[in-house]
Design a protein around this motif. Structure first.
Motif, PDB file in Angstrom:
ATOM      1  N   ILE A 169       0.839  -1.199   0.000  1.00  0.00           N
ATOM      2  CA  ILE A 169       0.000   0.000   0.000  1.00  0.00           C
ATOM      3  C   ILE A 169       0.876   1.252   0.000  1.00  0.00           C
ATOM      4  O   ILE A 169       1.863   1.332   0.737  1.00  0.00           O
ATOM      5  CB  ILE A 169      -0.931   0.005   1.234  1.00  0.00           C
ATOM      6  CG1 ILE A 169      -2.140  -0.921   1.002  1.00  0.00           C
ATOM      7  CG2 ILE A 169      -1.413   1.410   1.570  1.00  0.00           C
ATOM      8  CD1 ILE A 169      -3.047  -1.044   2.198  1.00  0.00           C
ATOM      9  N   THR A 170       0.530   2.223  -0.841  1.00  0.00           N
ATOM     10  CA  THR A 170       1.295   3.476  -0.886  1.00  0.00           C
ATOM     11  C   THR A 170       0.514   4.656  -0.303  1.00  0.00           C
ATOM     12  O   THR A 170       1.074   5.736  -0.150  1.00  0.00           O
ATOM     13  CB  THR A 170       1.704   3.813  -2.331  1.00  0.00           C
ATOM     14  OG1 THR A 170       0.529   4.028  -3.119  1.00  0.00           O
ATOM     15  CG2 THR A 170       2.534   2.681  -2.937  1.00  0.00           C
ATOM     16  N   ALA A 171      -0.767   4.466  -0.027  1.00  0.00           N
ATOM     17  CA  ALA A 171      -1.568   5.548   0.553  1.00  0.00           C
ATOM     18  C   ALA A 171      -2.708   4.958   1.371  1.00  0.00           C
ATOM     19  O   ALA A 171      -3.230   3.884   1.040  1.00  0.00           O
ATOM     20  CB  ALA A 171      -2.126   6.468  -0.528  1.00  0.00           C
ATOM     21  N   VAL A 172      -3.085   5.668   2.435  1.00  0.00           N
ATOM     22  CA  VAL A 172      -4.222   5.274   3.270  1.00  0.00           C
ATOM     23  C   VAL A 172      -5.163   6.475   3.369  1.00  0.00           C
ATOM     24  O   VAL A 172      -4.738   7.571   3.745  1.00  0.00           O
ATOM     25  CB  VAL A 172      -3.786   4.843   4.686  1.00  0.00           C
ATOM     26  CG1 VAL A 172      -5.006   4.631   5.580  1.00  0.00           C
ATOM     27  CG2 VAL A 172      -2.946   3.571   4.616  1.00  0.00           C
ATOM     28  N   VAL A 173      -6.424   6.250   3.021  1.00  0.00           N
ATOM     29  CA  VAL A 173      -7.468   7.249   3.197  1.00  0.00           C
ATOM     30  C   VAL A 173      -8.265   6.880   4.445  1.00  0.00           C
ATOM     31  O   VAL A 173      -8.711   5.739   4.571  1.00  0.00           O
ATOM     32  CB  VAL A 173      -8.403   7.312   1.970  1.00  0.00           C
ATOM     33  CG1 VAL A 173      -9.535   8.304   2.215  1.00  0.00           C
ATOM     34  CG2 VAL A 173      -7.621   7.699   0.721  1.00  0.00           C
ATOM     35  N   ALA A 174      -8.422   7.828   5.351  1.00  0.00           N
ATOM     36  CA  ALA A 174      -9.129   7.573   6.609  1.00  0.00           C
ATOM     37  C   ALA A 174     -10.510   8.189   6.588  1.00  0.00           C
ATOM     38  O   ALA A 174     -10.742   9.219   5.949  1.00  0.00           O
ATOM     39  CB  ALA A 174      -8.323   8.120   7.784  1.00  0.00           C
TER      40      ALA A 174
END
Length: 354
Positions: free
Chosen positions: A260-265
């Protein structure tokens, strides 16, 4: 057939004296008993006999503001802004002494408490009620809410939704101020895609909330438009709108997909937990993994790095709800207004590592 206090007592399986204590509020009663009595009052549509019955359609100077969690800045900001407007002079009625008393009702996010507070406000002939935040997507609860709000409106209570989508039957609602959660979610993910991210984890809120569904739909719409389909469920973890949930969900996402290169919360508080989980694995933000939130709460600009997020005008929406509740502002056309969400790009997002 007239419903009596004895009927309510029988329905709630308590004594008539206990019903009186609950309705008058002049004697301590166990919370579970109070809820049972209020549910019976609501089920039977009981109104006081005698002189009080002639006042059933009148309204008091009381306005209730329902929130899920007053400690959550999302709700606290809206409630505080609404309360400021409500406490000011004038309610549009033309009479002297137009000031209102605003009380904040903390539901804890439970449907039972939401209905209980509305019943209490109905008993007090509240001038208005303001319901903040997303709705619970349970058909039985939605039907109960529609019926309860219709009773309030019929008695002259103004009903205002703030940050909550309109009801399927919105006739009893004076105004619904709905955030563009879907559009905000889409623009946030489009931003990450424009930076080159393709493997994006999503930490969602509770499954049963409209806010959760709308934000997630926006994210998935953007992913689909970018040709990224098939991993939606594997790269999504649901949880509460709190920091701990963000931490645990991000640990799970990284277990499922280490690349994973990005996490949206789901919101900014969840994003704090996500960032902590990433750092605890020895990874850097945004060099190794980008993190984004939602709401633009006051702390978002002060964390390091500053959080990329979607700004919702919480104070402005709350203040407008307060003006609508007191008659200081006319309802929007059709009773519904969609409040735009603004993308705020900051230091927590960057192009993915090579």
């Amino acid at each position: 057939m007239t419903v009596t206090l004895a009927d309510v007592a029988a329905r709630a399986r308590v004594s008539p004296a206990t019903v009186s204590r609950v309705l008058n509020g002049n004697y301590p009663v166990a919370a579970s008993t109070r809820e049972r009595v209020l549910r019976a009052v609501d089920d039977l549509d009981y109104v006081l006999n005698g002189p009080a019955s002639s006042l059933a359609a009148a309204t008091s100077d009381l306005i209730g503001i329902l929130v899920n969690d007053i400690a959550d800045p999302f709700f606290g900001i809206m409630a505080g802004a609404a309360q400021t407007e409500i406490g000011g002079p004038g309610d549009g009625s033309g009479r002297a002494g137009g000031e209102k008393l605003a009380i904040v009702c903390n539901t804890g996010g439970t449907p039972e408490r939401e209905l209980t507070y509305l019943t209490l406000l109905q008993r007090q002939r509240a001038a208005a009620v303001v319901l903040t935040g997303g709705a619970i997507e349970d058909p039985a609860h939605q039907a109960a809410m529609s019926a309860k709000l219709a009773k309030l409106a019929d008695a002259g209570t103004r009903v205002v939704l703030c940050g909550r989508p309109p009801l399927p039957d919105n006739a009893s609602v004076l105004a619904a101020l709905a955030f563009d959660n879907r559009g905000g979610g889409r623009r946030l993910t489009e931003h990450l895609l424009s930076l080159g991210h393709r493997t994006i984890g999503y930490v969602a809120g509770p499954v049963e909330r409209t806010t959760t569904r709308h934000r997630l739909e926006g994210h998935r719409d953007a992913m689909k438009a970018g040709g990224l389909v098939g991993d939606e469920e594997r790269l999504t973890v649901h949880g509460s709108y709190d920091r701990r949930s963000g931490y645990d969900a991000t640990v799970e996402l990284l277990r499922r997909e280490p690349e994973i290169t990005a996490v949206v919360a789901a919101n900014d508080t969840v994003a704090l937990g996500a960032a902590a989980a990433i750092r605890d694995r020895g990874l850097r933000i945004p060099e190794d993994i980008s993190v984004a939130g939602f709401d633009d709460l006051p702390f978002s600009v002060d964390v390091v790095p500053a959080l990329t997020t979607v700004r919702l005008p919480l104070f402005e929406a709350g203040a407008r709800a307060g003006r609508l509740a007191t008659g200081k502002e006319a309802p929007p056309p059709g009773g519904i207004a969609t409040i735009a969400a603004e993308l705020m790009v900051r230091g927590s997002t960057a192009a993915p590592r090579e």
